[in-house]
Write an enzyme that holds these catalytic residues in place. Structure first.
Site, PDB file in Angstrom:
ATOM      1  N   GLY A   7       0.833  -1.202   0.000  1.00 44.80           N
ATOM      2  CA  GLY A   7       0.000   0.000   0.000  1.00 44.80           C
ATOM      3  C   GLY A   7       0.860   1.242   0.000  1.00 44.80           C
TER       4      GLY A   7
ATOM      5  CG  HIS B 210       0.595   3.196   8.695  1.00 38.23           C
ATOM      6  ND1 HIS B 210       0.054   2.257   9.529  1.00 38.23           N
ATOM      7  CD2 HIS B 210       1.775   2.662   8.256  1.00 38.23           C
ATOM      8  CE1 HIS B 210       0.854   1.208   9.600  1.00 38.23           C
ATOM      9  NE2 HIS B 210       1.916   1.426   8.833  1.00 38.23           N
ATOM     10  CD  GLU B 211       3.306   3.900   5.082  1.00 37.16           C
ATOM     11  OE1 GLU B 211       2.455   2.994   5.073  1.00 37.16           O
ATOM     12  OE2 GLU B 211       4.500   3.693   5.399  1.00 37.16           O
TER      13      GLU B 211
END
Length: 643
Positions: free
Chosen positions: A286, A322-323
């Site tokens: 992703g 998230h990243e």
């Protein structure tokens, strides 16, 4: 095929034993990689030059490194202040993805420079240094050169010490066509024509902080970008396919809001001058948190302002959150080995929701967490073939086999429960201490528990060991008794299994943080206790007989609850008048349906569920849902018996 007629003699199919995995020797390790790469976007090859400053800890006549799908042309070692020593042989251990460079005499203890010229392939495997196919706005097919190194594919781009604990700094240069964009982890510090070819540019990037090889990245291709700046002065760019810059604006908005949130939450500044987010046409994951150059699948980054739905926006916001969390938790402080990857990913999978809730409170994102990650993790972890969150990893190839929705979604759910147990103030204090203590270094799961324990004064390591080292989770059985103005709760725990009650001799126990709220203030936790035994009794003072009591407000604890019939009846008014919050109603219904695991309990549980769901509007629809759910369970029970 009728399987009972199939007979297989497994003795004939003995798998060859894999050699025991051995990590790289520590007699030579890198300090700085000077790396220059020249990709050929027509023939799909690349040339590379490596000049690595290394330290020799122990005199040796060989250097062992990771190397895969790369051909070394020449190699030499130049001791500091000494003469160059040419390598006399390259011994490739293809199965182990290693190469041993042999030298005619011992390399003496001290510093030196390892020089390697090599060639490789821009592969089509979507790992290492690979080619990504895209179409120009005019429809012409072209290729970009991009990277994906986690877990162990930096070795496909250059010979290196490809283990997360062997950190170094990187000076990267790329020789690229002058009409292409060239990106890497750091900002560009020099761009000049290539002396041998006017159609090429040599692009040099600033020195990185000390970092692991799996976080290195470079991209060469055609891209547009939109740019912004966070409130703390970091330049943020979102790179999109040409002609689609407009579709990068939402991700830019998210990133510009997210960086200051993490800066403030961790109380540790983002250490790089820039961060780029780029959409890659061919991308297996992703997204990937490469430090300063985060790569994404196009659907995880691009939003069409006219056509994209709200769920797509929420997905992009979560993935960006998230990243960017990994830029601190994972990049600044990195796991010592892949065994601890669950914590890296579980933490980011939790805090992405915290971040999105802060930046976009109208999303009601925590309710979605419960309906997605939390519920999914409970369903999977109740199966007999589940596994603990933390699994010992030997060979890095085991990473993809071991880490699944249980590791990620249960990991996130358990971190969420831990945060609630500690409290936000002490949790942030512990996180700050952890990041400062281990910045630019490596850490294990236990190091985080130690920092959180010191910040909170609670037995974090003991509590978390019960959740990470054993599979499954408990069902909390609750009954109550009113004594004057006090409510006495009898609480016990046992292992919850989707297949029926746990019948093992040794029933596992968990250290369970229990929160309790009442009808007086459903949004506020009235009491917190730690259930560290099979059963206990809790007294709630000054509560009238007509007030209901709810365990696990916010559906934060990672367990299921079985109320007595009287307690369940008491909750019905809170369901009818909606004073019981949506996330709590969701958790309650989910627990009730999950208890339909045994035919003998079917009618009793059906009656309990009907009473709860009957308190909700649209009774006809509820009845259809209930009938369907019961039929599914009946079928499942039938097939379990048949098998």
């Amino acid at each position: 095929t009728n399987r009972k007629h199939i007979i297989i003699n497994y003795d004939l199919y003995t798998m060859p034993e894999r050699r025991p995995f051995v990590r790289l020797p520590t007699d030579v390790y890198p300090v700085n990689y000077g790396l220059c790469l020249k990709p050929d976007l027509i023939d799909f090859t690349f040339e590379g030059k490596l000049e690595a400053i290394v330290k020799v800890n122990l005199a040796t006549n060989q250097i062992v490194m990771n190397c895969a799908d790369i051909d070394i042309i020449t190699a030499s070692f130049v001791p500091e202040g000494g003469e160059e020593i040419n390598a006399t042989g390259f011994n490739y251990q293809n199965e182990d993805e290693k190469v041993t460079l042999s030298f005619p005499s011992a390399l003496q203890k001290g510093s030196g420079t390892l020089k390697i010229d090599f060639v490789g392939e821009l592969n089509d495997k979507m790992k290492g240094f690979y080619r990504s196919k895209y179409a120009t706005p005019a429809g012409e097919i072209r290729y970009a050169a991009v990277t994906q190194f986690e877990a162990t594919d930096a070795r496909r781009a250059f010979p290196c010490w490809d283990e997360p604990a062997i950190k170094a700094t990187f000076d990267i240069s790329l020789i690229v066509p002058k009409d292409r964009v060239a990106l890497s982890n750091m900002n560009v510090i020099d761009r000049k024509p290539h002396p041998e070819d006017d159609s090429l540019l040599e692009v040099k990037f600033a020195t990185t902080p000390i970092m692991s090889t799996y976080l290195v990245a470079f991209v060469i291709g055609e891209y547009d970008f939109v740019e912004g700046q966070s409130s703390d002065g970091v330049t943020v760019r979102v790179y999109t396919p040409t002609g689609k810059a407009e579709q990068g604006k939402f991700a830019l908005e998210v990133a510009v809001k997210t960086l200051p949130f993490y800066n403030d939450y961790f109380n540790v500044p983002y250490p790089l001058p820039k961060i780029d987010l780029i959409a890659i046409a061919d991308f297996a994951a992703g997204a990937m948190e490469n430090w300063g150059l985060v790569t994404y699948r196009e659907t995880a980054l691009l939003i069409d302002p006219k056509n994209s739905c709200s769920s797509s926006r929420q997905w992009v916001a979560l993935v960006v959150g998230h990243e960017l969390a990994h830029q601190w938790f994972g990049n600044l402080v990195t796991m010592e080995w892949w065994t601890h990857l669950w914590l890296n990913e579980g933490f980011a999978s939790w805090i992405e929701y915290l971040c999105v809730d802060h930046c976009f409170p109208d999303y009601d994102i925590w309710t979605q967490f419960v309906s997605a990650d939390y519920t999914r993790a409970l369903d999977l972890d109740a199966l007999d073939n589940s596994h603990p969150i933390e699994v010992n990893v030997g060979h890095p190839s085991e990473v993809d086999e071991i880490f699944d929705a249980i590791s990620y979604s249960k990991g996130a759910s358990v971190i969420r429960m831990l945060h609630n147990y500690i409290g936000d103030k002490d949790f942030r204090k512990g996180m700050h201490s952890y990041l400062l203590k281990f910045q630019h270094r490596n850490a294990a799961t236990e190091d985080l528990w130690d920092c959180l324990e010191q910040a909170s004064g609670k037995p974090i390591a003991l509590v978390m060991r019960s959740w990470t080292k054993q599979m499954g989770f408990p069902i909390i059985v609750v009954d109550q008794e009113q004594q004057g103005d006090d409510r006495i709760l009898k609480i016990s725990q046992k292992k919850f299994c989707a297949s029926g009650p746990h019948n093992g001799e040794d029933c596992p126990n968990w250290m369970v943080p229990i929160s309790i709220c009442t009808g007086e203030d459903p949004g506020c936790t009235k009491l917190k206790v730690l259930l560290d035994s099979p059963e206990t009794t809790i007294t709630i003072n000054n509560i009238s007989p007509d007030q209901w009591v709810k365990i696990n407000p916010g559906t934060v604890g990672f367990y299921r609850i079985q109320y007595s019939s009287a307690m369940l009846e008491g909750l019905l008014p809170g369901i009818r008048d909606l004073t019981l919050l949506p996330v709590d109603r969701l958790g309650l219904q989910n627990d009730l349906f999950s208890l339909l695991h045994k035919q003998a309990d079917m009618q009793e549980e059906k009656n309990r569920i009907e009473r709860v769901l009957g308190a909700i509007s649209a009774p006809d629809l509820i009845q259809k849902v209930l009938t369907f759910a019961l039929s599914c369970v009946t079928c499942a029970c039938y097939f379990v018996r048949r098998i």
